[in-house]
Design a protein around this motif. Structure first.
Motif, PDB file in Angstrom:
ATOM      1  N   PRO A   1       6.213 -15.480  35.996  1.00 11.76           N
ATOM      2  CA  PRO A   1       6.205 -14.513  34.896  1.00 11.76           C
ATOM      3  C   PRO A   1       5.026 -14.763  33.953  1.00 11.76           C
ATOM      4  CG  PRO A   1       7.808 -16.219  34.471  1.00 11.76           C
ATOM      5  CD  PRO A   1       7.286 -16.477  35.858  1.00 11.76           C
TER       6      PRO A   1
ATOM      7  N   GLU B   1      16.725 -13.881  27.187  1.00 14.53           N
ATOM      8  CA  GLU B   1      17.006 -12.726  28.049  1.00 14.53           C
ATOM      9  C   GLU B   1      16.491 -12.960  29.468  1.00 14.53           C
ATOM     10  OE1 GLU B   1      15.218  -9.384  26.201  1.00 14.53           O
ATOM     11  OE2 GLU B   1      16.567  -9.381  24.463  1.00 14.53           O
ATOM     12  N   TYR B   2      15.309 -13.538  29.563  1.00 20.43           N
ATOM     13  CA  TYR B   2      14.740 -13.783  30.892  1.00 20.43           C
ATOM     14  C   TYR B   2      15.580 -14.801  31.661  1.00 20.43           C
ATOM     15  CZ  TYR B   2      11.472 -15.039  34.573  1.00 20.43           C
ATOM     16  OH  TYR B   2      10.891 -15.289  35.803  1.00 20.43           O
TER      17      TYR B   2
ATOM     18  N   ARG C   1      13.420 -13.533  23.686  1.00 17.31           N
ATOM     19  CA  ARG C   1      12.920 -13.023  24.967  1.00 17.31           C
ATOM     20  C   ARG C   1      13.092 -14.043  26.079  1.00 17.31           C
ATOM     21  NH1 ARG C   1       7.401  -9.533  23.709  1.00 17.31           N
ATOM     22  NH2 ARG C   1       8.316  -8.144  22.129  1.00 17.31           N
ATOM     23  N   ILE C   2      12.907 -15.305  25.745  1.00 19.33           N
ATOM     24  CA  ILE C   2      13.119 -16.345  26.751  1.00 19.33           C
ATOM     25  C   ILE C   2      14.589 -16.365  27.173  1.00 19.33           C
ATOM     26  CG2 ILE C   2      13.038 -18.831  27.197  1.00 19.33           C
ATOM     27  CD1 ILE C   2      10.684 -19.000  25.274  1.00 19.33           C
TER      28      ILE C   2
ATOM     29  N   ASN D   1      18.754 -13.258  33.035  1.00 18.57           N
ATOM     30  CA  ASN D   1      18.499 -12.478  34.259  1.00 18.57           C
ATOM     31  C   ASN D   1      18.202 -13.391  35.440  1.00 18.57           C
ATOM     32  OD1 ASN D   1      18.815  -9.994  32.939  1.00 18.57           O
ATOM     33  ND2 ASN D   1      16.666  -9.948  32.308  1.00 18.57           N
ATOM     34  N   LEU D   2      17.491 -14.466  35.172  1.00 18.23           N
ATOM     35  CA  LEU D   2      17.191 -15.421  36.236  1.00 18.23           C
ATOM     36  C   LEU D   2      18.466 -16.075  36.756  1.00 18.23           C
ATOM     37  CD1 LEU D   2      15.068 -16.974  37.893  1.00 18.23           C
ATOM     38  CD2 LEU D   2      14.858 -18.570  35.967  1.00 18.23           C
TER      39      LEU D   2
ATOM     40  N   ARG E   1      21.007 -23.154  32.358  1.00 15.29           N
ATOM     41  CA  ARG E   1      20.236 -22.287  31.463  1.00 15.29           C
ATOM     42  C   ARG E   1      19.606 -23.052  30.307  1.00 15.29           C
ATOM     43  NH1 ARG E   1      23.662 -19.467  34.330  1.00 15.29           N
ATOM     44  NH2 ARG E   1      23.573 -17.189  34.545  1.00 15.29           N
TER      45      ARG E   1
ATOM     46  N   PHE F   1       6.473 -14.219  25.972  1.00 16.15           N
ATOM     47  CA  PHE F   1       7.398 -15.223  25.457  1.00 16.15           C
ATOM     48  C   PHE F   1       6.883 -15.964  24.224  1.00 16.15           C
ATOM     49  CE2 PHE F   1       8.432 -15.503  30.185  1.00 16.15           C
ATOM     50  CZ  PHE F   1       9.437 -14.557  30.083  1.00 16.15           C
TER      51      PHE F   1
ATOM     52  N   THR G   1      15.580 -23.056  29.689  1.00 20.82           N
ATOM     53  CA  THR G   1      15.013 -22.597  28.417  1.00 20.82           C
ATOM     54  C   THR G   1      14.134 -23.673  27.792  1.00 20.82           C
ATOM     55  OG1 THR G   1      16.916 -21.157  28.027  1.00 20.82           O
ATOM     56  CG2 THR G   1      15.571 -21.740  26.119  1.00 20.82           C
TER      57      THR G   1
END
Length: 201
Positions: free
Chosen positions: A94, A133-134, A130-131, A137-138, A171, A99, A175
């Motif tokens: 990405p 949210e990514y 934003r991180i 999804n990941l 997660r 980010f 992050t």
């Protein structure tokens, strides 16, 4: 005799009066040999050098010997490099700029005046929303539910299907690793971790 002395005295007084009537003035702009005040020297400012000192680095990027314009391009290209995320056979790259905000111009301005070999800090404002949210999804791509074994009858004989353990993306670790890579301007592969979820049967 007294008349001669009186005449001499009057002559001397007249000569002294003539001298006192003479006023010595200096023409306009001419020096009279005296100073009326102190002379002040305007302060001098030193312009920054045309190139950055040798060995200076910005966020790990060597910009020594470069002009400020060239250093700006080099550092911007570096921070624009994508992140590298790896989990087993999954590899994602990405873009980093969504980010975080990288304050490159300010770092280059400080580098222009830095001494040789200085490590100039690159200020980075991380966008944690934003991180998050990514990473969420990941996680949906990495996560897997466990599958329990099941017992069936084939004819009169029992048959057990194999089960499979599940997994969940860590997660918090993902992050933290992304934030660390952005702040340090590092683009080494980030090895994602997942927690194993055992099957019940």
């Amino acid at each position: 005799m007294k008349r001669a002395a009186s005449a001499l005295f009057l002559t001397a007084c007249a000569f002294a009066g003539a001298l006192s009537a003479v006023v010595v003035t200096a023409p306009s702009g001419a020096s009279t040999g005296t100073t009326s005040g102190a002379t002040t020297t305007p302060p001098t400012t030193t312009a920054p050098p045309a190139t950055i000192a040798p060995g200076v680095r910005i966020g790990g990027v060597d910009v020594g010997g470069l002009s400020p314009e060239a250093a700006l391009v080099v550092v911007r290209n570096s921070v624009a490099s994508p992140l590298v995320l790896v989990y087993q056979n999954l590899r994602l790259e990405p873009a980093a700029e969504p980010f975080a905000v990288f304050y490159v111009q300010g770092a280059v301005d400080r580098a222009r005046r830095a001494a040789p070999g200085t490590q100039v800090n690159l200020v980075v404002r991380v966008r944690r929303d934003r991180i998050g949210e990514y990473v969420a999804n990941l996680g949906r791509r990495v996560d897997r539910r466990p599958v329990d074994s099941q017992l069936f009858l084939r004819g009169l004989r029992p048959f057990v299907t194999p089960g499979r353990s599940g997994r969940a993306l860590n997660r918090v670790a993902a992050t933290s690793a992304i934030v660390r890579a952005l702040v340090r301007n590092q683009r080494f592969p980030i090895r994602l971790q997942a927690r194993r979820i055992p099957q019940r049967i």
